[in-house]
Scaffold this active site. Structure first.
Site, PDB file in Angstrom:
ATOM      1  N   SER A  45       0.808  -1.224   0.000  1.00 26.96           N
ATOM      2  CA  SER A  45       0.000   0.000   0.000  1.00 26.96           C
ATOM      3  C   SER A  45       0.842   1.276   0.000  1.00 26.96           C
ATOM      4  O   SER A  45       0.306   2.367  -0.123  1.00 26.96           O
ATOM      5  CB  SER A  45      -0.917   0.026   1.227  1.00 26.96           C
ATOM      6  OG  SER A  45      -1.647  -1.168   1.337  1.00 26.96           O
ATOM      7  N   HIS A  49       3.558   3.894   7.907  1.00 25.20           N
ATOM      8  CA  HIS A  49       2.634   3.851   9.047  1.00 25.20           C
ATOM      9  C   HIS A  49       3.223   4.596  10.248  1.00 25.20           C
ATOM     10  O   HIS A  49       4.439   4.565  10.467  1.00 25.20           O
ATOM     11  CB  HIS A  49       2.367   2.400   9.451  1.00 25.20           C
ATOM     12  CG  HIS A  49       1.525   1.649   8.464  1.00 25.20           C
ATOM     13  ND1 HIS A  49       0.184   1.907   8.288  1.00 25.20           N
ATOM     14  CD2 HIS A  49       1.830   0.656   7.597  1.00 25.20           C
ATOM     15  CE1 HIS A  49      -0.294   1.094   7.351  1.00 25.20           C
ATOM     16  NE2 HIS A  49       0.677   0.324   6.907  1.00 25.20           N
ATOM     17  N   VAL A 172      19.503 -18.359  -4.544  1.00 24.97           N
ATOM     18  CA  VAL A 172      20.294 -19.174  -3.613  1.00 24.97           C
ATOM     19  C   VAL A 172      19.622 -20.543  -3.520  1.00 24.97           C
ATOM     20  O   VAL A 172      18.408 -20.638  -3.302  1.00 24.97           O
ATOM     21  CB  VAL A 172      20.357 -18.495  -2.230  1.00 24.97           C
ATOM     22  CG1 VAL A 172      20.960 -19.426  -1.185  1.00 24.97           C
ATOM     23  CG2 VAL A 172      21.162 -17.201  -2.328  1.00 24.97           C
ATOM     24  N   ARG A 309       1.641 -10.966   2.182  1.00 28.66           N
ATOM     25  CA  ARG A 309       2.410 -10.578   3.368  1.00 28.66           C
ATOM     26  C   ARG A 309       3.137 -11.822   3.896  1.00 28.66           C
ATOM     27  O   ARG A 309       2.494 -12.850   4.099  1.00 28.66           O
ATOM     28  CB  ARG A 309       1.478 -10.033   4.454  1.00 28.66           C
ATOM     29  CG  ARG A 309       0.590  -8.859   4.012  1.00 28.66           C
ATOM     30  CD  ARG A 309      -0.512  -8.659   5.039  1.00 28.66           C
ATOM     31  NE  ARG A 309      -1.470  -7.626   4.703  1.00 28.66           N
ATOM     32  CZ  ARG A 309      -2.595  -7.830   4.024  1.00 28.66           C
ATOM     33  NH1 ARG A 309      -2.877  -9.030   3.534  1.00 28.66           N
ATOM     34  NH2 ARG A 309      -3.445  -6.850   3.821  1.00 28.66           N
ATOM     35  N   ILE A 333       8.539 -10.568   7.928  1.00 30.49           N
ATOM     36  CA  ILE A 333       8.449  -9.103   7.809  1.00 30.49           C
ATOM     37  C   ILE A 333       7.185  -8.749   7.019  1.00 30.49           C
ATOM     38  O   ILE A 333       7.219  -8.403   5.840  1.00 30.49           O
ATOM     39  CB  ILE A 333       9.734  -8.500   7.187  1.00 30.49           C
ATOM     40  CG1 ILE A 333      10.989  -9.025   7.901  1.00 30.49           C
ATOM     41  CG2 ILE A 333       9.681  -6.970   7.244  1.00 30.49           C
ATOM     42  CD1 ILE A 333      11.106  -8.679   9.382  1.00 30.49           C
ATOM     43  N   SER A 335       3.440  -6.467   7.122  1.00 31.92           N
ATOM     44  CA  SER A 335       3.228  -5.041   7.356  1.00 31.92           C
ATOM     45  C   SER A 335       3.459  -4.753   8.831  1.00 31.92           C
ATOM     46  O   SER A 335       3.063  -5.568   9.671  1.00 31.92           O
ATOM     47  CB  SER A 335       1.792  -4.672   6.957  1.00 31.92           C
ATOM     48  OG  SER A 335       1.622  -3.289   7.041  1.00 31.92           O
ATOM     49  N   CYS A 398       5.241   7.765 -22.787  1.00 29.60           N
ATOM     50  CA  CYS A 398       3.978   7.340 -22.161  1.00 29.60           C
ATOM     51  C   CYS A 398       3.121   8.581 -21.954  1.00 29.60           C
ATOM     52  O   CYS A 398       3.449   9.435 -21.132  1.00 29.60           O
ATOM     53  CB  CYS A 398       4.271   6.641 -20.828  1.00 29.60           C
ATOM     54  SG  CYS A 398       2.795   6.376 -19.822  1.00 29.60           S
ATOM     55  N   CYS A 400      -0.157   8.714 -20.996  1.00 35.91           N
ATOM     56  CA  CYS A 400      -1.055   8.711 -19.817  1.00 35.91           C
ATOM     57  C   CYS A 400      -0.339   9.291 -18.601  1.00 35.91           C
ATOM     58  O   CYS A 400      -0.903  10.060 -17.849  1.00 35.91           O
ATOM     59  CB  CYS A 400      -1.495   7.304 -19.471  1.00 35.91           C
ATOM     60  SG  CYS A 400      -2.367   6.428 -20.747  1.00 35.91           S
ATOM     61  N   CYS A 438       2.479   2.844 -25.343  1.00 35.51           N
ATOM     62  CA  CYS A 438       3.939   2.997 -25.225  1.00 35.51           C
ATOM     63  C   CYS A 438       4.749   1.700 -25.196  1.00 35.51           C
ATOM     64  O   CYS A 438       5.976   1.742 -25.278  1.00 35.51           O
ATOM     65  CB  CYS A 438       4.278   3.829 -23.990  1.00 35.51           C
ATOM     66  SG  CYS A 438       3.722   3.099 -22.449  1.00 35.51           S
TER      67      CYS A 438
HETATM   68  C1  LIG Z   1      -0.945  -6.086   0.275  1.00 31.07           C
HETATM   69  C2  LIG Z   1       0.182  -5.566   1.131  1.00 31.07           C
HETATM   70  C3  LIG Z   1       0.141  -4.255   1.618  1.00 31.07           C
HETATM   71  C4  LIG Z   1       1.173  -3.789   2.432  1.00 31.07           C
HETATM   72  N1  LIG Z   1       1.160  -2.477   2.808  1.00 31.07           N
HETATM   73  C5  LIG Z   1       2.187  -1.986   3.542  1.00 31.07           C
HETATM   74  C6  LIG Z   1       2.215  -0.611   3.883  1.00 31.07           C
HETATM   75  O1  LIG Z   1       1.369   0.168   3.448  1.00 31.07           O
HETATM   76  N2  LIG Z   1       3.207  -0.177   4.684  1.00 31.07           N
HETATM   77  C7  LIG Z   1       4.170  -1.003   5.168  1.00 31.07           C
HETATM   78  O2  LIG Z   1       5.001  -0.546   5.944  1.00 31.07           O
HETATM   79  N3  LIG Z   1       4.208  -2.305   4.804  1.00 31.07           N
HETATM   80  C8  LIG Z   1       3.248  -2.815   4.000  1.00 31.07           C
HETATM   81  N4  LIG Z   1       3.270  -4.122   3.599  1.00 31.07           N
HETATM   82  C9  LIG Z   1       4.388  -4.956   4.025  1.00 31.07           C
HETATM   83  C10 LIG Z   1       5.633  -4.741   3.160  1.00 31.07           C
HETATM   84  O3  LIG Z   1       5.322  -4.746   1.790  1.00 31.07           O
HETATM   85  C11 LIG Z   1       6.638  -5.856   3.454  1.00 31.07           C
HETATM   86  O4  LIG Z   1       6.823  -5.958   4.835  1.00 31.07           O
HETATM   87  C12 LIG Z   1       7.983  -5.587   2.799  1.00 31.07           C
HETATM   88  O5  LIG Z   1       7.848  -5.282   1.435  1.00 31.07           O
HETATM   89  C13 LIG Z   1       8.860  -6.822   2.959  1.00 31.07           C
HETATM   90  O6  LIG Z   1      10.063  -6.565   2.295  1.00 31.07           O
HETATM   91  P1  LIG Z   1      11.162  -7.691   2.173  1.00 31.07           P
HETATM   92  O7  LIG Z   1      12.360  -7.060   1.591  1.00 31.07           O
HETATM   93  O8  LIG Z   1      11.286  -8.389   3.474  1.00 31.07           O
HETATM   94  O9  LIG Z   1      10.508  -8.760   1.181  1.00 31.07           O
HETATM   95  P2  LIG Z   1      10.600  -8.852  -0.406  1.00 31.07           P
HETATM   96  O10 LIG Z   1      10.345  -7.572  -1.059  1.00 31.07           O
HETATM   97  O11 LIG Z   1       9.758 -10.004  -0.830  1.00 31.07           O
HETATM   98  O12 LIG Z   1      12.120  -9.200  -0.648  1.00 31.07           O
HETATM   99  C14 LIG Z   1      12.632 -10.494  -0.476  1.00 31.07           C
HETATM  100  C15 LIG Z   1      13.428 -10.839  -1.697  1.00 31.07           C
HETATM  101  O13 LIG Z   1      14.065 -12.095  -1.507  1.00 31.07           O
HETATM  102  C16 LIG Z   1      14.165 -12.712  -2.762  1.00 31.07           C
HETATM  103  N5  LIG Z   1      14.407 -14.138  -2.584  1.00 31.07           N
HETATM  104  C17 LIG Z   1      13.543 -15.073  -2.133  1.00 31.07           C
HETATM  105  N6  LIG Z   1      14.111 -16.292  -2.173  1.00 31.07           N
HETATM  106  C18 LIG Z   1      15.372 -16.117  -2.644  1.00 31.07           C
HETATM  107  C19 LIG Z   1      16.434 -17.007  -2.921  1.00 31.07           C
HETATM  108  N7  LIG Z   1      16.336 -18.333  -2.748  1.00 31.07           N
HETATM  109  N8  LIG Z   1      17.591 -16.496  -3.402  1.00 31.07           N
HETATM  110  C20 LIG Z   1      17.730 -15.155  -3.620  1.00 31.07           C
HETATM  111  N9  LIG Z   1      16.731 -14.277  -3.385  1.00 31.07           N
HETATM  112  C21 LIG Z   1      15.567 -14.753  -2.893  1.00 31.07           C
HETATM  113  C22 LIG Z   1      12.823 -12.404  -3.392  1.00 31.07           C
HETATM  114  O14 LIG Z   1      12.844 -12.550  -4.798  1.00 31.07           O
HETATM  115  C23 LIG Z   1      12.560 -10.981  -2.941  1.00 31.07           C
HETATM  116  O15 LIG Z   1      12.930 -10.023  -3.885  1.00 31.07           O
HETATM  117  C24 LIG Z   1       2.254  -4.641   2.790  1.00 31.07           C
HETATM  118  C25 LIG Z   1       2.299  -5.942   2.279  1.00 31.07           C
HETATM  119  C26 LIG Z   1       1.294  -6.395   1.436  1.00 31.07           C
HETATM  120  C27 LIG Z   1       1.381  -7.764   0.853  1.00 31.07           C
END
Ligand SMILES: Cc1cc2nc3c(=O)[nH]c(=O)nc-3n(C[C@H](O)[C@H](O)[C@H](O)COP(=O)(O)OP(=O)(O)OC[C@H]3O[C@@H](n4cnc5c(N)ncnc54)[C@H](O)[C@@H]3O)c2cc1C
Length: 472
Positions: A45, A49, A172, A309, A333, A335, A398, A400, A438
């Site tokens: 989103s 927060h 990995v 999530r 990790i 929201s 683009c 739009c 585009c």
């Molecule tokens: C619908 C929704 C709404 C949300 N809204 C909010 C909000 O408004 N505000 C807020 O603070 N949080 C929000 N969140 C939570 C937030 O999006 C997440 O907590 C955050 O993006 C997590 O980041 P991350 O880097 O841990 O995960 P990711 O972005 O998933 O990064 C993990 C990475 O690890 C990689 N990976 C996985 N396995 C391997 C492997 N074997 N080898 C190498 N790489 C690998 C993946 O490809 C990925 O790119 C929301 C989540 C959702 C789903």
């Protein structure tokens, strides 16, 4: 040999990398997708927060409040768009006002400032499209909005500028530990003294590779629906209902790009790849948000997506494993992980210190990044100035979203390799026509700049190619 390998290039992995790039350490990010921020960090989103709706004794509550403060500083240094728009959690009756008071009290324990309960006369003036049956709301001014993918890109660019190596398309597949870690990946074997597991939805799989079996990630799906930009001012704040046990509720969201968004749902799913949206999700979102803002019209929806999530219990799991020394899990990790990311990075840096890693500050750390130019954010006077300096800004690709050739070329120079990489960095293809106008032009620019044939250009890597064969 690396000092630290970070597995996962989402907003959490890139925030950790950027924080640790301040020190004299050899660091790499290994990311399985073809680009950074193609995991959970691209589909959320975008709310920074304030920390309300978290238990005052929770790690995620503390890191959210701290992250909310840190994001502002980072945004200034890295040229990330951040807007403090404030949030309203609404109440329809006296009983719900009592709940607002509890949320306020819990928030104050976490250190959230300037919250106050506002009533109908205030709401009528400041939020005129709100349902008139809403009698009061908790105003939390410190809530903000940001572009989640641009935050991850800007963090990774600054980390790379400070020496972090970034390997994409580098899944990995196995981890062995002897004196050091041996990390097997699609691009070969990496050795490292420390591992930071920031693999989002797949953090449990990575932990298991290192012999840690007690983490289980359960995806919780959120479907979101984007409205046309012409509805940008349908609300002035982020509008929240009272939270439920599992979610902050279905919201009316302001976004940093202007299009309001409605959602997300909160659905437990089994499949970590299930990013489907459906009629029932839409129906649920529409009925929930119409209760908040009755004039919201499904006809204004121009796009939709789902994100998952990465949930593992109620709280974040951030710890060095006792059974596998020098392996740090950053798992569960969910929201508010986007908000908390810079605070998670500091927390991990402290964990590394207490685990015995000695690191010294770099003298030549570069904390700043030049702000990316986006025409859509510029007024006419500024646009004229930008175009007079570089004519490629006047070549609109683009229509739009008003994205120029110069912006697309700059995105490629900064690492975009795919159509989605261009979209997330520039907004080209995000408007009402969804790239109808585009797409072919962007493909040609990608093909020329990357020196690859059109049939090698994909939407998001893997098997998402767009054209089968280029005619001679
Ligand atoms: C619908 C929704 C709404 C949300 N809204 C909010 C909000 O408004 N505000 C807020 O603070 N949080 C929000 N969140 C939570 C937030 O999006 C997440 O907590 C955050 O993006 C997590 O980041 P991350 O880097 O841990 O995960 P990711 O972005 O998933 O990064 C993990 C990475 O690890 C990689 N990976 C996985 N396995 C391997 C492997 N074997 N080898 C190498 N790489 C690998 C993946 O490809 C990925 O790119 C929301 C989540 C959702 C789903």
């Amino acid at each position: 040999m690396h000092d630290i390998i970070i597995i996962g290039g989402g907003v959490v992995g890139t925030a950790i990398a950027r924080e640790l790039s301040k020190y004299r350490l050899k660091i790499a990010i290994l990311e399985k997708e073809v680009e950074i921020a193609f995991g959970v960090s691209k589909s959320n989103s975008g709310i920074i927060h304030p920390g309300t709706q978290n238990k005052s004794n929770s790690l995620k509550g503390k890191l959210c409040v701290e992250g909310n403060k840190l994001v502002r500083k980072l945004a200034k240094k890295l040229g990330i768009d951040f807007k403090e728009v404030g949030q309203l959690i609404v109440a329809f009756n006296q009983e719900e006002i009592e709940r607002l008071k509890e949320i306020k009290k819990e928030g104050e324990l976490l250190g959230i400032k300037k919250m106050k309960i506002v009533f109908r006369p205030w709401l009528a003036v400041n939020e005129p499209n709100l349902n008139p049956e809403i009698i009061a709301a908790l105003l939390v001014p410190s809530a903000g909005i940001i572009s989640p993918y641009r935050m991850a890109y800007d963090l990774s660019e600054n980390a790379a500028k400070n020496g972090v190596e970034i390997y994409t398309d580098c899944e990995v597949t196995n981890i062995k530990k002897d004196k050091y870690f041996e990390i097997e990946s699609k691009l070969g074997v990496f050795s490292s003294r420390y591992i930071i597991n920031a693999a989002g939805l797949f953090a449990d799989d990575i932990a298991r590779m290192a012999g840690i079996k007690d983490i289980k990630i359960k995806p919780r799906k959120g479907q979101e629906f984007l409205l046309d930009k012409k509805k940008e001012n349908i609300t002035n704040h982020l509008i929240f209902p009272l939270p439920s046990q599992t979610s902050k509720g279905t919201l009316v969201i302001k976004t940093s790009d202007g299009n309001p968004m409605i959602g997300p749902t909160a659905e437990e799913v089994e499949d970590k790849y299930d990013l489907s949206t459906d009629e029932s999700g839409l129906a649920q979102v529409i009925s929930s948000v119409k209760r908040l803002v009755p004039s919201i019209n499904p006809k204004d929806i121009i796009a939709y997506f789902a994100g998952l999530r990465p949930v593992s219990g109620e709280d974040f799991i951030i710890r060095e494993e006792k059974s596998v020394k020098r392996f740090i899990n950053v798992a569960g990790i969910q929201s508010p992980g986007l908000t908390a990311a810079p605070a998670i990075a500091l927390y991990v840096s402290k964990l590394l210190k207490t685990s015995g890693l000695k690191f010294k500050r770099k003298l030549n750390f570069k904390p700043f990044r030049r702000k990316t130019i986006h025409l859509f954010q510029s007024d006419k006077k500024l646009m004229k100035k930008i175009i007079s300096k570089n004519k490629a800004f006047g070549d609109i690709v683009c229509r739009c979203e008003l994205v120029s050739r110069a912006e697309i070329e700059a995105a490629i120079e900064r690492g975009a390799k795919t159509m989605d990489g261009i979209k997330f960095r520039t907004r080209a293809q995000s408007g009402r026509c969804h790239g109808g106008f585009c797409t072919t032009r962007i493909m040609r620019i990608l093909s020329e700049k990357l020196n690859i044939p059109l049939n090698e250009i994909s939407k998001r890597g893997g098997k998402s190619g767009i054209v089968v064969k280029e005619r001679g």
